[in-house]
Design a protein around this motif. Structure first.
Motif, short mmCIF file in Angstrom:
data_model
loop_
_atom_site.label_atom_id
_atom_site.label_comp_id
_atom_site.label_asym_id
_atom_site.label_seq_id
_atom_site.Cartn_x
_atom_site.Cartn_y
_atom_site.Cartn_z
N GLY A 189 0.78 -1.36 -0.01
CA GLY A 189 0.02 0.05 0.03
C GLY A 189 0.86 1.27 -0.02
N VAL A 190 0.32 2.40 -0.54
CA VAL A 190 1.11 3.53 -0.90
C VAL A 190 -0.09 4.55 -0.51
CG1 VAL A 190 2.21 5.18 -2.11
CG2 VAL A 190 2.92 2.81 -2.34
N GLY A 191 0.11 5.63 0.54
CA GLY A 191 -0.87 6.75 0.62
C GLY A 191 -0.08 8.00 0.44
N SER A 192 -0.73 9.00 0.16
CA SER A 192 -0.16 10.39 0.08
C SER A 192 -1.26 11.34 0.92
CB SER A 192 -0.21 10.80 -1.46
OG SER A 192 0.60 9.94 -2.20
N ALA A 193 -0.66 12.14 1.49
CA ALA A 193 -1.29 13.14 2.22
C ALA A 193 -1.28 14.37 1.87
CB ALA A 193 -0.99 12.98 3.88
N MET A 194 -2.05 15.04 1.55
CA MET A 194 -2.37 16.48 1.07
C MET A 194 -2.63 17.62 1.82
SD MET A 194 -1.09 15.46 -2.32
CE MET A 194 -1.13 17.02 -3.09
N ASN A 196 -3.35 17.24 5.29
CA ASN A 196 -3.03 17.15 6.93
C ASN A 196 -2.38 15.75 6.72
OD1 ASN A 196 -4.96 14.99 6.96
ND2 ASN A 196 -6.61 16.56 7.80
N ARG A 197 -2.06 15.18 8.03
CA ARG A 197 -1.60 14.09 8.21
C ARG A 197 -2.23 12.82 7.63
NH1 ARG A 197 -3.71 11.15 12.43
NH2 ARG A 197 -5.47 12.21 13.76
N LEU A 198 -3.36 12.83 7.33
CA LEU A 198 -4.11 11.68 6.79
C LEU A 198 -4.11 11.46 5.35
CD1 LEU A 198 -7.05 12.10 9.28
CD2 LEU A 198 -5.06 10.54 9.54
N SER A 199 -4.02 10.29 5.04
CA SER A 199 -3.78 10.24 3.32
C SER A 199 -5.16 10.47 2.80
CB SER A 199 -3.42 8.78 3.32
OG SER A 199 -2.25 8.37 3.50
N ASP A 200 -5.07 11.26 1.91
CA ASP A 200 -6.40 11.77 1.03
C ASP A 200 -6.29 10.66 -0.40
OD1 ASP A 200 -7.00 14.11 2.34
OD2 ASP A 200 -5.18 14.84 1.63
N PHE A 201 -5.32 10.01 -0.67
CA PHE A 201 -5.08 9.03 -1.81
C PHE A 201 -4.41 7.74 -1.49
CE2 PHE A 201 -4.52 13.47 -3.31
CZ PHE A 201 -5.26 13.40 -4.65
N SER A 219 -9.82 7.58 -3.28
CA SER A 219 -9.33 9.06 -3.14
C SER A 219 -10.50 9.81 -2.52
CB SER A 219 -8.78 9.52 -4.28
OG SER A 219 -8.65 10.96 -4.36
N ARG A 220 -10.27 10.72 -1.80
CA ARG A 220 -11.36 11.60 -1.40
C ARG A 220 -11.06 13.13 -1.64
NH1 ARG A 220 -10.75 10.97 5.15
NH2 ARG A 220 -8.72 11.74 5.59
N LEU A 221 -9.93 13.45 -2.44
CA LEU A 221 -9.59 14.62 -3.25
C LEU A 221 -9.45 14.54 -4.70
CD1 LEU A 221 -8.98 17.32 -1.78
CD2 LEU A 221 -6.47 16.71 -1.99
N HIS A 320 3.76 5.12 3.08
CA HIS A 320 3.07 6.14 2.86
C HIS A 320 4.29 7.30 2.19
CE1 HIS A 320 0.29 4.82 5.99
NE2 HIS A 320 -0.44 5.76 5.45
N ASP A 321 3.81 8.01 1.20
CA ASP A 321 4.86 8.91 0.57
C ASP A 321 4.51 10.46 1.35
OD1 ASP A 321 5.22 7.07 -1.50
OD2 ASP A 321 3.76 8.01 -2.99
#
Length: 321
Positions: A189-194, A196-201, A219-221, A320-321
């Motif tokens: 798994g890979v996540g990206s936070a845009m 705040n600290r929580l991943s949006d992707f 994704s929620r963004l 996480h990225d």
């Protein structure tokens, strides 16, 4: 011959999903009570859909209540589900059933000890389009399943405790596990936070012992809304598109593939659309919960399914990225 009376249900949590559950169980003639830590919210929901507004401890102590639906912030699901089972109540707990493997396992163990109906709220498992897709896969209509990928993207909702993976991906992971009938041996798994600290992707890549591979993109963004599950088989491909019109929600593609002296060739064909029966997934899910209470049969989405999803999510949040 008179039909058996409906089990009496209490809905705990009067937010968005609690409201949906209260309305649905009221329509099914099964709503007995609603509960929330904010009594005024419970009173308002009871006035809207019927039933009594009750404190949770009173719900657990009421011998008239057969089952409890938990639609709470997920950090409270495990403890409240165990309390309900220990009080002798059947339980339908919304996803995710916990925020750790240890807590999800505690819920599963409590369910096994109780012998009661303990069901995870994986509502898309009850969508007529997915039920038809599941039947097609089981019948071999698509041939051998080789790859499954899902895209569930859109804008919002943003939660203080849940990132995109934990909030959105459980839907599709439940569907993938149902289609494969097995747990993956590899999860990346890979996540990206845009924001705040929580991943949006979030991306998840899964491998199964049967040879099936899968990926999930949540994704929620995102500037557009997509709710699509694609199954690639050796004979055909199928797409469950929950954004499409009802008569186009399940498409089957019999694309032609062959190999000649120039290598692999393909010819695209128009999809055929599967005719689906009417029925709201949440109504079907709630009806199934009531039927399981009446008959004592195991639900199609037991809390062990919820545990399997939590195990994948926990593995998938390592990188996480």
């Amino acid at each position: 011959m008179t039909s058996a009376p409906s089990p009496k249900i209490a809905v705990v949590g009067c937010g968005y999903w609690g409201n949906n559950h209260a309305r649905t169980f009221s329509e099914l003639g099964a709503l007995h009570a609603v509960s929330d830590r904010h009594p005024d919210r419970a009173e308002a929901l009871a006035a809207q859909h019927g039933g009594r507004a009750m404190a949770y401890e009173d719900v657990l102590a009421d011998p008239e209540i057969d089952g409890v639906v938990l639609a709470l912030p997920p950090q409270y699901h495990a403890d409240q589900a165990i309390a309900a089972l220990e009080a002798g109540k059947h339980v339908l707990v919304e996803k995710p059933i916990a925020l750790s493997v240890a807590d999800a396992r505690r819920v599963d163990e409590a369910a096994q000890r109780s012998g009661l109906v303990a069901m995870t709220g994986h509502v898309l498992r009850f969508h007529p389009a997915f039920e038809a897709l599941e039947a097609m896969v089981a019948a071999g209509d698509l041939g051998s399943v080789r790859y499954i990928h899902s895209h569930r993207v859109g804008l919002g909702k943003f939660h203080a405790e849940n990132d995109a993976l934990w909030d959105i991906a459980p839907h599709d992971l439940s569907l993938i596990l149902a289609l494969t009938g097995e747990k993956p041996f590899s999860v990346r798994g890979v996540g990206s936070a845009m924001l705040n600290r929580l991943s949006d992707f979030a991306h998840l890549h899964l491998q199964f012992s049967s040879g099936v591979r899968s990926h999930v993109f949540a994704s929620r963004l995102n500037p557009y809304r997509e709710r699509r599950l694609t199954v690639i088989g050796s004979k055909a491909m199928a797409v469950f598109d929950d954004v499409a019109d009802w008569n186009q929600k399940l498409a089957v593609y019999h694309h032609k593939l062959w190999e000649d002296e120039n290598g692999w060739q393909s010819e695209m064909v128009d999809p055929s659309y599967v005719e689906l029966p009417d029925g709201m997934p949440l109504t079907r899910e709630c009806s199934h919960f009531l039927d399981c209470i009446r008959s004592g049969t195991a639900p199609r989405t037991p809390v062990s399914d919820g545990l399997a999803v939590i195990e994948i999510l926990s593995e998938g949040t390592v990188r996480h990225d």
